[in-house]
Design a protein around this motif. Structure first.
Motif, PDB file in Angstrom:
ATOM      1  N   THR A  64     -27.984  26.829 123.686  1.00  0.00           N
ATOM      2  CA  THR A  64     -28.007  28.141 124.343  1.00  0.00           C
ATOM      3  C   THR A  64     -28.120  29.299 123.356  1.00  0.00           C
ATOM      4  OG1 THR A  64     -25.593  28.337 124.343  1.00  0.00           O
ATOM      5  CG2 THR A  64     -26.603  27.227 126.237  1.00  0.00           C
ATOM      6  N   GLY A  65     -28.135  28.989 122.039  1.00  0.00           N
ATOM      7  CA  GLY A  65     -28.351  30.040 121.049  1.00  0.00           C
ATOM      8  C   GLY A  65     -27.117  30.512 120.319  1.00  0.00           C
ATOM      9  N   LEU A  66     -26.096  29.660 120.215  1.00  0.00           N
ATOM     10  CA  LEU A  66     -24.849  30.052 119.564  1.00  0.00           C
ATOM     11  C   LEU A  66     -25.084  30.527 118.133  1.00  0.00           C
ATOM     12  CD1 LEU A  66     -21.450  28.232 119.748  1.00  0.00           C
ATOM     13  CD2 LEU A  66     -22.425  28.749 117.523  1.00  0.00           C
ATOM     14  N   VAL A  67     -25.848  29.772 117.347  1.00  0.00           N
ATOM     15  CA  VAL A  67     -26.089  30.139 115.951  1.00  0.00           C
ATOM     16  C   VAL A  67     -26.863  31.451 115.869  1.00  0.00           C
ATOM     17  CG1 VAL A  67     -27.283  29.484 113.834  1.00  0.00           C
ATOM     18  CG2 VAL A  67     -25.969  27.775 115.081  1.00  0.00           C
ATOM     19  N   SER A  68     -27.877  31.590 116.693  1.00  0.00           N
ATOM     20  CA  SER A  68     -28.687  32.823 116.681  1.00  0.00           C
ATOM     21  C   SER A  68     -27.829  34.045 116.970  1.00  0.00           C
ATOM     22  CB  SER A  68     -29.807  32.717 117.718  1.00  0.00           C
ATOM     23  OG  SER A  68     -30.730  31.713 117.370  1.00  0.00           O
ATOM     24  N   GLN A  89     -34.492  27.325 128.523  1.00  0.00           N
ATOM     25  CA  GLN A  89     -34.470  28.361 129.555  1.00  0.00           C
ATOM     26  C   GLN A  89     -33.198  29.192 129.483  1.00  0.00           C
ATOM     27  OE1 GLN A  89     -35.095  26.090 133.152  1.00  0.00           O
ATOM     28  NE2 GLN A  89     -37.323  26.051 132.893  1.00  0.00           N
ATOM     29  N   VAL A  90     -32.057  28.535 129.252  1.00  0.00           N
ATOM     30  CA  VAL A  90     -30.789  29.267 129.132  1.00  0.00           C
ATOM     31  C   VAL A  90     -30.801  30.137 127.875  1.00  0.00           C
ATOM     32  CG1 VAL A  90     -28.295  29.046 128.842  1.00  0.00           C
ATOM     33  CG2 VAL A  90     -29.494  27.537 130.429  1.00  0.00           C
ATOM     34  N   PHE A  91     -31.291  29.585 126.755  1.00  0.00           N
ATOM     35  CA  PHE A  91     -31.409  30.350 125.510  1.00  0.00           C
ATOM     36  C   PHE A  91     -32.193  31.640 125.762  1.00  0.00           C
ATOM     37  CE2 PHE A  91     -33.506  31.711 121.686  1.00  0.00           C
ATOM     38  CZ  PHE A  91     -32.729  31.323 120.602  1.00  0.00           C
ATOM     39  N   ASN A  92     -33.352  31.514 126.368  1.00  0.00           N
ATOM     40  CA  ASN A  92     -34.211  32.683 126.588  1.00  0.00           C
ATOM     41  C   ASN A  92     -33.614  33.654 127.596  1.00  0.00           C
ATOM     42  OD1 ASN A  92     -36.121  31.826 124.728  1.00  0.00           O
ATOM     43  ND2 ASN A  92     -37.287  30.671 126.247  1.00  0.00           N
ATOM     44  N   GLN A 104     -37.954  39.198 119.244  1.00  0.00           N
ATOM     45  CA  GLN A 104     -36.694  39.153 118.509  1.00  0.00           C
ATOM     46  C   GLN A 104     -36.010  37.792 118.627  1.00  0.00           C
ATOM     47  OE1 GLN A 104     -35.131  42.690 120.557  1.00  0.00           O
ATOM     48  NE2 GLN A 104     -34.784  43.595 118.532  1.00  0.00           N
ATOM     49  N   MET A 105     -35.987  37.215 119.809  1.00  0.00           N
ATOM     50  CA  MET A 105     -35.290  35.943 120.004  1.00  0.00           C
ATOM     51  C   MET A 105     -35.957  35.172 121.136  1.00  0.00           C
ATOM     52  SD  MET A 105     -31.162  35.275 120.435  1.00  0.00           S
ATOM     53  CE  MET A 105     -30.771  36.166 118.918  1.00  0.00           C
ATOM     54  N   ASN A 106     -36.447  33.989 120.797  1.00  0.00           N
ATOM     55  CA  ASN A 106     -37.168  33.186 121.787  1.00  0.00           C
ATOM     56  C   ASN A 106     -37.127  31.731 121.374  1.00  0.00           C
ATOM     57  OD1 ASN A 106     -40.144  31.970 122.565  1.00  0.00           O
ATOM     58  ND2 ASN A 106     -39.264  33.262 124.163  1.00  0.00           N
ATOM     59  N   ALA A 107     -37.110  30.836 122.354  1.00  0.00           N
ATOM     60  CA  ALA A 107     -37.075  29.402 122.071  1.00  0.00           C
ATOM     61  C   ALA A 107     -38.175  28.675 122.838  1.00  0.00           C
ATOM     62  CB  ALA A 107     -35.713  28.815 122.447  1.00  0.00           C
TER      63      ALA A 107
END
Length: 236
Positions: A64-68, A89-92, A104-107
């Motif tokens: 889900t993007g914890l590190v980002s 999908q959750v990350f984005n 800026q932030m995308n997976a």
């Protein structure tokens, strides 16, 4: 050909994505790991970035993007890759909810260890990173040496690769019911050093968190020690 372990992980995290970090112990562990990554940003060579100098992160097995999120705003762009379409999908969705643009932030969904051709992972935007990271993903990988080599190759010279995972301070079997999803039940400092050196990384560092992670397997409480290991792609 896709392996049984890969498919097991894909199915597991596709199912988990909608409720990931929903339980109190999961939220507490995520907060603890986020805090510890945040505290070690200088150790990773990520200085304050008030002028928003370009600093790009490859967040592999991004979930889900914890590190980002933990490294923002010391980084200016994050590109995530994950096996699970639902996790992507959750990350984005979380990035968008935070007011971040796809630039800026995308997976994207993908597998750097797949034997099958994945042309979208050869896009130039998925190379030449300042930082690459795997947060709590290494223990799911079948070939940690190849994973490290693949990620190191996507760094620019002088770029830093780091992982967050569990210390294997004694012999531990994979918890019952998790075989096929968890491959290695933790790591130690000497093993990490050897792994990073085999991948051609230098300036190895290993840092153990003071706080332990409280986890539950089959309703049984476990306390696990968490570490960060880092290495740098040589300048030449």
């Amino acid at each position: 050909m896709t392996t049984t372990s890969t498919e097991a992980n894909r199915a597991y995290f596709d199912k988990l994505a909608s409720e990931y970090e929903a339980k109190p112990w999961q939220k507490a562990m995520s907060s603890m790991i986020t805090r510890n990554i945040h505290e070690r940003r200088d150790w990773l060579g990520l200085a304050d970035n008030p002028e928003q100098k370009e600093v790009r992160l490859l967040d592999y097995a991004c979930g889900t993007g914890l590190v980002s999120r933990a490294l923002w705003p010391r980084i200016t762009a994050s590109r995530g890759i994950d096996l699970s379409t639902n996790m992507v999908q959750v990350f984005n969705s979380r990035a968008e909810s935070a007011g971040l643009t796809p630039e800026q932030m995308n997976a994207v969904q993908g597998d750097l260890l797949s034997k099958e051709e994945q042309p979208h992972l050869s896009d130039p935007s998925l190379f030449n990173f300042d930082v690459a990271a795997v947060g709590l993903g290494f223990h799911h990988f079948e070939d940690v040496i190849e994973a490290t080599k693949q990620l190191a190759a996507r760094l620019k010279p002088g770029g830093v690769f780091f992982i967050v995972d569990f210390v294997n301070d004694r012999e531990r079997e994979v918890p019952h019911g998790w075989q096929g999803v968890i491959t290695i039940n933790g790591f130690n400092e000497s093993g990490m050093r050897k792994l990073f050196e085999e991948a051609g990384l230098v300036d190895f560092g290993f840092s153990v968190f003071d706080e332990q992670a409280e986890m539950y397997f089959n309703d049984q409480k476990q306390l696990r020690t968490v570490f960060m290991a880092k290495g740098m792609r040589p300048l030449q």
